[in-house]
Design an enzyme around this catalytic site. Structure first.
Site, PDB file in Angstrom:
ATOM      1  N   GLU A  13       0.844  -1.211   0.000  1.00 42.63           N
ATOM      2  CA  GLU A  13       0.000   0.000   0.000  1.00 42.63           C
ATOM      3  C   GLU A  13       0.874   1.254   0.000  1.00 42.63           C
ATOM      4  O   GLU A  13       0.950   2.013   0.965  1.00 42.63           O
ATOM      5  CB  GLU A  13      -0.967  -0.022   1.172  1.00 42.63           C
ATOM      6  CG  GLU A  13      -2.003  -1.118   1.043  1.00 42.63           C
ATOM      7  CD  GLU A  13      -3.153  -1.027   2.023  1.00 42.63           C
ATOM      8  OE1 GLU A  13      -4.247  -1.521   1.691  1.00 42.63           O
ATOM      9  OE2 GLU A  13      -2.958  -0.469   3.130  1.00 42.63           O
TER      10      GLU A  13
ATOM     11  N   GLU B 109      -6.235  -7.013  -2.286  1.00 47.26           N
ATOM     12  CA  GLU B 109      -6.846  -7.029  -0.958  1.00 47.26           C
ATOM     13  C   GLU B 109      -8.306  -6.644  -1.090  1.00 47.26           C
ATOM     14  O   GLU B 109      -8.633  -5.609  -1.677  1.00 47.26           O
ATOM     15  CB  GLU B 109      -6.175  -6.036  -0.003  1.00 47.26           C
ATOM     16  CG  GLU B 109      -4.820  -6.429   0.510  1.00 47.26           C
ATOM     17  CD  GLU B 109      -4.347  -5.502   1.615  1.00 47.26           C
ATOM     18  OE1 GLU B 109      -5.202  -4.883   2.303  1.00 47.26           O
ATOM     19  OE2 GLU B 109      -3.125  -5.376   1.795  1.00 47.26           O
TER      20      GLU B 109
END
Length: 534
Positions: free
Chosen positions: A163, A271
């Site tokens: 991320e 995700e």
């Protein structure tokens, strides 16, 4: 202007998609070892089984494993949440490989959690200069992968950082800040990690760069434009997408379709998750509750969880040019509070004070007692009906060179030239798109008439770009008794999805089309049209 005067086309589904062997159906199982140490057991139809076997039997073909540099304090106390050091990662990789599953390795380059809000340096790397850190990235990545290769569990895909919206290895690799050169340093870190992958395994290993906020195209465009300008080599764009935080599925589709086109890369939702209940297995407040369910629009039930995943997978599979390559469900096995998101040692490392426990327990795909839920089936069975496209030649590829694509009929008003509607290159999907334009004011449409449809409710979508002044610009669906239409916005820079919902078919027939009435030099591009049964 719009009529049923020509013969209807008998419908055979133009596109029907299931899972092919290359589509990734993965699960992040990083807490599994700690869960089992805490006594977790998993069941399918009342029978206790190895949870990896349950996932595999239901169609999962990949696992994702995060790796933290040193997730323990000086006294050897675990930080929790999986204790994902190299030994734990290798042991889990061995279990997955033994079942014929592939492995995605997620380097965090930290001793514990990282995300857009925190990218903490490993303890042993603190105080190092940028140049020293850059060497550490290469050496650490190389050593991990060399050991995994030695243990015969070399990953099939490697994720450099987690991320990365805000960068990595703060403050040196932060993607915004003061002093300039932030992306130069971030790109250098990424290149060092990538070089280590290539030096340990010269054959093709898929390289991923991963951002959160999957519905935010502007964020992805900003970040990947900077990375592309610095010649960072990678294969796949990884996306975190949680529908209660990151926008609608239309927002996600807009992002996936545009970034796959803009950068020529595969995209993957690496995700995602959804709640099967608003209940709680422990005392820690969950990330998903009634408010999140209301935002996302799916019931907080096992069926609602499964429905969300079916719709998500449909969106991924419909990315043009087969650039949507798969998904990973995040922590489907973390179904109770016996393994905390952080121990006291872990919280001390992060410098936070919080409650222990698991805020994710109600988003696992096993209930609080370890029983597999409906959503486990998504690894093997997509929503094939929702993926069937009844539009003929939906991306205008067939007959494009003639100017009038096969299965479509052009109409132009008196005084409008026949070239006001044509096919052109630089498409979203395939090699051609439909283009409306003329040097003088014009009025034109393109349409097709379908028969043999099942009666029921359909959805018509198209991807568009437009500029200039348009009097009327719309997609439409017309039956013998009704006509529905949806205006096309005048957006020039990026492809945008236009949706006409609740299209009713009562006699097996429908006409679908695009109509444009515009002033001189106004333009409209159309591609990737879909008519799908709801």
């Amino acid at each position: 202007m719009l009529s049923f005067s020509i013969a209807f086309l008998a419908v055979q589904p133009a596109e029907a998609a299931g899972y092919d062997s290359s589509f990734i159906r993965g699960a992040d199982i990083s807490t599994l070892a700690d869960m089992e140490k805490a006594g977790a057991k998993y069941y399918e139809n009342g029978v206790q089984k190895d949870p990896l076997q349950i996932l595999k039997d239901n169609g999962a073909n990949y696992v994702r494993l995060r790796i933290w540099n040193d997730p323990k304090d000086a006294a050897g106390n675990s930080y929790g949440a999986g204790t994902n050091d190299l030994k734990t990662t290798i042991d889990l990789a061995k279990r997955a490989k033994a079942k014929g599953m592939k492995v995605l390795l997620d380097f965090h380059y930290s001793d514990f959690w990282v995300d857009p809000g925190k990218q903490n340096l490993p303890k042993s790397w603190q105080g190092l200069s940028f140049e020293q850190l850059n060497t550490k990235v290469y050496d650490y990545t190389h050593s991990v992968l060399a050991e995994m290769k030695k243990q015969n569990v070399y990953p099939d895909m490697v994720q450099i950082g987690n991320e990365l919206n805000s960068g990595m290895l703060w403050p040196h690799g932060k993607s915004w800040g003061e002093g300039g050169g932030e992306f130069d340093r971030l790109a250098a870190f990424l290149k060092s990690g990538i070089k280590a992958v290539k030096d340990t395994e010269p054959k093709d290993t898929t390289l991923m760069l991963h951002l959160a906020e999957g519905g935010n195209y502007e964020t992805f465009k900003w970040w990947f434009d900077e990375i592309t300008a610095r010649n960072v080599e990678y294969d796949t764009i990884g996306i975190s997408y949680y529908p209660y935080w990151h926008g609608t599925l239309d927002d996600l589709e807009t992002n996936m379709n545009n970034i796959s086109k803009r950068y020529g890369k595969d995209v993957m939702v690496v995700e995602t998750a959804y709640g099967h209940t608003t209940g709680n297995a422990d005392a820690k407040e969950n990330a998903f509750g009634q408010e999140e369910a209301a935002t996302a629009g799916y019931a907080a039930t096992p069926k609602g969880q499964h429905n969300f995943m079916q719709d998500l997978v449909t969106s991924i599979q419909q990315v043009p040019n087969k650039k949507g390559t798969g998904f990973f469900y995040w922590e489907p096995l973390w179904n109770n509070g016996k393994v905390s998101w952080a121990t006291t040692a872990g919280m001390n490392y992060l410098g936070v004070t919080d409650e222990p426990g698991n805020e994710w327990d109600n988003q696992a795909i096993f209930d609080f007692n370890g029983n597999a839920l409906d959503a486990v089936k998504i690894f093997g069975t997509p929503n094939a009906a929702a993926q069937t496209n009844y539009a003929k030649n939906p991306s205008f590829e067939s007959g494009a060179s003639s100017g009038t694509p096969t299965d479509w009929t052009k109409w132009t008003a008196a005084g409008t030239t026949g070239t006001a509607v044509k096919t052109e290159a630089d498409a979203l999907d395939g090699n051609y798109k439909l283009s409306f334009w003329d040097a003088k004011a014009y009025e034109a449409s393109i349409y097709q008439q379908l028969t043999g449809l099942q009666n029921g409710t359909y959805k018509l979508t198209a991807w568009v770009k437009a500029g200039g002044v348009h009097s009327t610009s719309e997609i439409y669906a017309k039956s013998a008794t009704t006509q529905l239409k949806q205006a096309i916005p005048s957006v020039a820079s990026d492809w945008t999805k236009v949706t006409l919902d609740d299209v009713k078919v009562t006699d097996g027939k429908i006409e679908i089309g695009v109509y444009n009435k515009a002033q001189a030099n106004a333009w409209l591009n159309v591609d990737h049209i879909k008519l799908q049964k709801k």
